[in-house]
Scaffold this motif. Structure first.
Motif, mmCIF file in Angstrom:
data_model
loop_
_atom_site.group_PDB
_atom_site.id
_atom_site.type_symbol
_atom_site.label_atom_id
_atom_site.label_comp_id
_atom_site.label_asym_id
_atom_site.label_seq_id
_atom_site.Cartn_x
_atom_site.Cartn_y
_atom_site.Cartn_z
ATOM 1 N N HIS A 5 -3.930 -0.062 12.074
ATOM 2 C CA HIS A 5 -3.319 0.792 11.053
ATOM 3 C C HIS A 5 -2.681 2.014 11.723
ATOM 4 C CE1 HIS A 5 -6.212 -1.595 8.776
ATOM 5 N NE2 HIS A 5 -5.546 -1.286 7.672
ATOM 6 N N THR A 6 -1.749 2.614 10.994
ATOM 7 C CA THR A 6 -1.128 3.862 11.443
ATOM 8 C C THR A 6 -1.508 4.962 10.468
ATOM 9 O OG1 THR A 6 0.723 2.677 12.446
ATOM 10 C CG2 THR A 6 1.088 5.004 11.928
ATOM 11 N N PHE A 7 -1.965 6.077 11.006
ATOM 12 C CA PHE A 7 -2.357 7.223 10.180
ATOM 13 C C PHE A 7 -1.096 7.868 9.599
ATOM 14 C CE2 PHE A 7 -3.340 11.866 9.978
ATOM 15 C CZ PHE A 7 -4.303 11.794 8.971
ATOM 16 N N LYS A 8 -1.089 8.070 8.249
ATOM 17 C CA LYS A 8 0.075 8.631 7.574
ATOM 18 C C LYS A 8 -0.175 10.031 7.022
ATOM 19 C CE LYS A 8 3.318 6.358 7.405
ATOM 20 N NZ LYS A 8 4.348 6.196 8.447
ATOM 21 N N GLY A 9 -1.363 10.555 7.236
ATOM 22 C CA GLY A 9 -1.630 11.930 6.827
ATOM 23 C C GLY A 9 -2.883 12.070 5.984
ATOM 24 N N TRP A 10 -3.254 13.380 5.740
ATOM 25 C CA TRP A 10 -4.401 13.717 4.899
ATOM 26 C C TRP A 10 -3.880 14.077 3.512
ATOM 27 C CZ3 TRP A 10 -8.944 12.506 6.695
ATOM 28 C CH2 TRP A 10 -9.199 12.535 8.072
ATOM 29 N N TYR A 11 -4.611 13.633 2.480
ATOM 30 C CA TYR A 11 -4.242 13.928 1.100
ATOM 31 C C TYR A 11 -5.412 14.606 0.412
ATOM 32 C CZ TYR A 11 0.047 11.271 1.610
ATOM 33 O OH TYR A 11 1.302 10.874 1.994
ATOM 34 N N ASP A 12 -5.081 15.439 -0.559
ATOM 35 C CA ASP A 12 -6.141 16.178 -1.255
ATOM 36 C C ASP A 12 -6.621 15.460 -2.514
ATOM 37 O OD1 ASP A 12 -4.007 16.519 -2.942
ATOM 38 O OD2 ASP A 12 -3.892 18.709 -2.724
ATOM 39 N N PRO A 20 1.434 14.776 1.891
ATOM 40 C CA PRO A 20 0.244 14.990 2.707
ATOM 41 C C PRO A 20 0.037 16.486 2.966
ATOM 42 C CG PRO A 20 2.044 14.101 4.049
ATOM 43 C CD PRO A 20 2.517 14.103 2.638
ATOM 44 N N VAL A 21 -1.229 16.844 3.154
ATOM 45 C CA VAL A 21 -1.583 18.228 3.471
ATOM 46 C C VAL A 21 -1.294 18.437 4.947
ATOM 47 C CG1 VAL A 21 -3.468 19.896 3.614
ATOM 48 C CG2 VAL A 21 -3.360 18.280 1.695
ATOM 49 N N THR A 22 -0.478 19.417 5.270
ATOM 50 C CA THR A 22 -0.137 19.655 6.676
ATOM 51 C C THR A 22 -0.767 20.944 7.207
ATOM 52 O OG1 THR A 22 1.898 20.748 5.986
ATOM 53 C CG2 THR A 22 2.036 18.398 6.502
ATOM 54 N N ALA A 23 -1.260 21.785 6.292
ATOM 55 C CA ALA A 23 -1.888 23.044 6.737
ATOM 56 C C ALA A 23 -2.832 23.525 5.650
ATOM 57 C CB ALA A 23 -0.824 24.097 7.011
#
Length: 192
Positions: A5-12, A20-23
């Motif tokens: 899999h490829t990581f696509k980001g963090w979500y809240d 996605p949450v970037t900061a």
């Protein structure tokens, strides 16, 4: 990381909607929970039949079931398997699988139809054939084989049969000064 899999980001949010949450802001307080979003990767298995046909490519998502291609065929050879096992489910990497072959041996048998014996020729497919000397047969002239002897070993066993023409012979009578007797000309081995 997550295999395949490829990581696509963090979500809240658990639904992974929005951006996605970037900061995380410096003024935010308290516990926070975030969910990772993953995208499944696709990988390719390249199958090389090595029989003059095009490569087969299997491109699928990681972990999905793979239907292996049918065993290939190749004139004059026997398929003995792949150099690597084709997995049942897609791996997390591209791979190449190559067919393995063993050359077949075939035999040309000579039926001399009553003539002198000729040993059969057994050789690998596609190798050069040296034709044997013509057979002999008393009272006959060899006029060839019923089929052409190939220059290279074909992908089959075969039998070639000698073709003969009966000879004619003449008996001449020397009467030593007596009355003339007509010579007799007949096919070999016929009653006189």
């Amino acid at each position: 990381t997550y295999t395949g899999h490829t990581f696509k980001g963090w979500y809240d949010n658990e639904g992974l909607t929005g951006s996605p949450v970037t900061a995380i802001g410096g003024t935010e307080m308290g516990n926070k929970e975030y969910w990772a979003k993953w995208e499944i990767n696709q990988y390719t298995i390249t199958v090389k039949p090595e029989n003059g046909k095009a490569d087969i490519t299997i491109t699928q998502d990681y972990g999905t079931p793979i239907t292996a291609p049918a065993d290939p065929t190749r004139e004059g050879y026997t398929f003995i398997g792949w150099d690597k096992e084709i997995p049942t489910t897609m791996l997390a990497e591209n791979m190449t699988v190559t067919a393995q072959w063993v050359i077949n041996r075939y035999t040309i048998t000579f039926d001399t139809a009553g003539g002198s014996k000729i040993a059969p020729i057994t050789q690998d497919y596609g190798t050069a054939i040296t034709a044997p000397a013509d057979p002999t047969r008393e009272g006959y002239t060899f006029i060839g084989w019923d089929k052409a002897i190939p220059t290279t070993m074909p992908a089959e066993n075969m039998t070639v049969t000698a073709q003969w023409e009966i000879n004619q012979y003449t008996i001449t009578f020397d009467t030593a000064g007596g009355s003339e007797i007509t010579p007799i000309t007949q096919d070999y081995d016929t009653a006189i």
